[in-house]
Write an enzyme that holds these catalytic residues in place. Structure first.
Site, short mmCIF file in Angstrom:
data_model
loop_
_atom_site.label_atom_id
_atom_site.label_comp_id
_atom_site.label_asym_id
_atom_site.label_seq_id
_atom_site.Cartn_x
_atom_site.Cartn_y
_atom_site.Cartn_z
CD GLU A 94 21.67 41.08 12.90
OE1 GLU A 94 20.87 40.20 13.12
OE2 GLU A 94 21.91 41.77 12.03
CD GLU A 169 25.01 59.04 12.80
OE1 GLU A 169 26.04 59.27 13.23
OE2 GLU A 169 24.40 58.83 11.67
CB CYS A 344 25.84 47.91 3.39
SG CYS A 344 25.58 49.71 3.74
#
Length: 373
Positions: A94, A169, A344
């Site tokens: 996404e 990450e 977020c």
């Protein structure tokens, strides 16, 4: 069997020039091609009119220009757009476009899923599949730029800022993230300022040192807890790289960097009655006192099955005031796109569905086992 073609979106300028040298071409030809790719969004060699026909034919025989496709998109009431990007093998990531009055930010993914398992993050709860390639990272920008319209078509830059804050990450995919960011910064690439490209990390300290040696971009650091005891629970990688070690790595990065103007952004998600007390605000202020930073407080964005709640506005306000009393610049992030799960901590992509399917399959297998016993 024919040789696999080289995807030119995988190459930063150094690699692109090496390829052209291998074809007996001068470096400026590589620069011309990059400009066609990233300034004009051209993917057909025949449209690259300042490149001679013989070279265009050589490129077509040996190379390709392939970006991941947009599978679908959702538009929020606040203008935020969440894109599902098909990266092949039945997988999606996404990418989120966040327009504001003075900028337009694209939140880009670096991995399919995430291995860090942060307990407040939807992506982290869905598991890890693989790293994205360079073309899959820059391809997110390229595809969304096509969707919005390149500057040559609209008269204005469609994306002014990129944040590596999507799924994954980034520091666990340095081999692809660094050349991808090189393309973002390159004058012949997306030509973004190093202050307008931000990488967010939860604290893979050795990789942070490597990042600082390789490239200079703005840095955001996911702290989320004022002490190791709580951070071990919220951000499990803290068990490997504890706060003292992480903060020392951040200070080393600041010393090397011009993009950060002498300070980084601290990200701190506000979890109701977990990490949001005034005592914890004092503790956070003392923790960060030797690390130049501004502090970004992020109201938690709940996702299905999340174990936490969002801090109340009054608790966030009290927490913020304590930090400001210590002299910190504090920003409370405005939640964008939460009505389409684009805020977020809410990104999960196709992995969420796959995880549900696997869990259902395991449950069915367990039921069969119990029945047989």
């Amino acid at each position: 069997m024919s040789e696999k073609k080289i995807n030119l979106l995988d190459l930063d300028r150094k690699a692109m020039r090496a390829l052209f040298a291998d074809m007996g071409e001068k470096p400026f030809r590589a620069d011309q091609l990059m400009k066609w790719l990233y300034h004009f969004g051209v993917s057909d060699f025949e449209e690259m009119t300042n490149i001679n026909k013989v070279l265009r034919q050589k490129l077509a025989a040996r190379c390709e220009i392939v970006a991941p496709e947009i599978s679908s998109f959702q538009k929020s009431t606040d203008g935020t757009i969440k894109f599902a990007i098909n990266v092949g093998q039945g997988q999606e990531v996404e990418t989120v476009y966040i327009p504001e009055d003075d900028r337009a930010t694209l939140c880009v993914s670096s991995q399919v899923g995430c291995a860090l398992e942060c307990t407040f993050c939807s992506t982290g709860q869905q598991g890890f599949n693989r790293n994205l390639t360079v073309s899959e990272i820059v391809g997110q920008i390229w595809r969304v730029s096509h969707f919005l319209g390149f500057a040559k078509d609209t008269g204005e830059r469609p994306i002014t800022n990129v944040v590596m804050m999507g799924m994954g990450e980034p520091l666990l995919n340095l081999a692809n993230v660094i050349p991808a960011m090189d393309i973002m910064l390159d004058d012949f690439g997306f030509s973004l300022s190093k202050r307008r490209v931000t990488l967010s990390t939860s604290g893979v300290v050795p990789a942070l040192d490597k990042l600082g040696d390789a490239i200079d971009v703005a840095l955001a650091v996911s702290i989320h807890a004022p002490n190791d005891e709580l951070r071990d629970i919220l951000v499990p990688i803290n068990k490997k790289y504890q706060l003292d070690e992480f903060l020392a790595g951040i200070r080393r990065y600041i010393a090397k960097s011009n993009a950060n103007r002498g300070r980084v952004t601290v990200e701190y998600v506000m979890l109701d009655h977990i990490n949001d007390s005034t005592d914890q605000a004092h503790e956070l202020a003392k923790l960060m006192k030797d690390t130049p930073c501004k502090i970004n407080l992020i109201p938690f964005n709940p996702y299905p099955g999340s174990p936490y709640g969002r801090s109340s506005n009054s608790r966030i306000d009290r927490f913020s005031k304590v930090l400001m009393e210590y002299g910190f610049t504090v920003i409370v992030r405005k939640t964008r796109g939460d009505d389409i799960d684009a805020a977020c901590g809410q990104l999960a992509g196709d992995i969420r569905d796959r995880t549900k399917r696997l869990a259902k399959k395991r449950m069915q297998e367990n039921q069969i086992s119990v029945t047989m016993n």
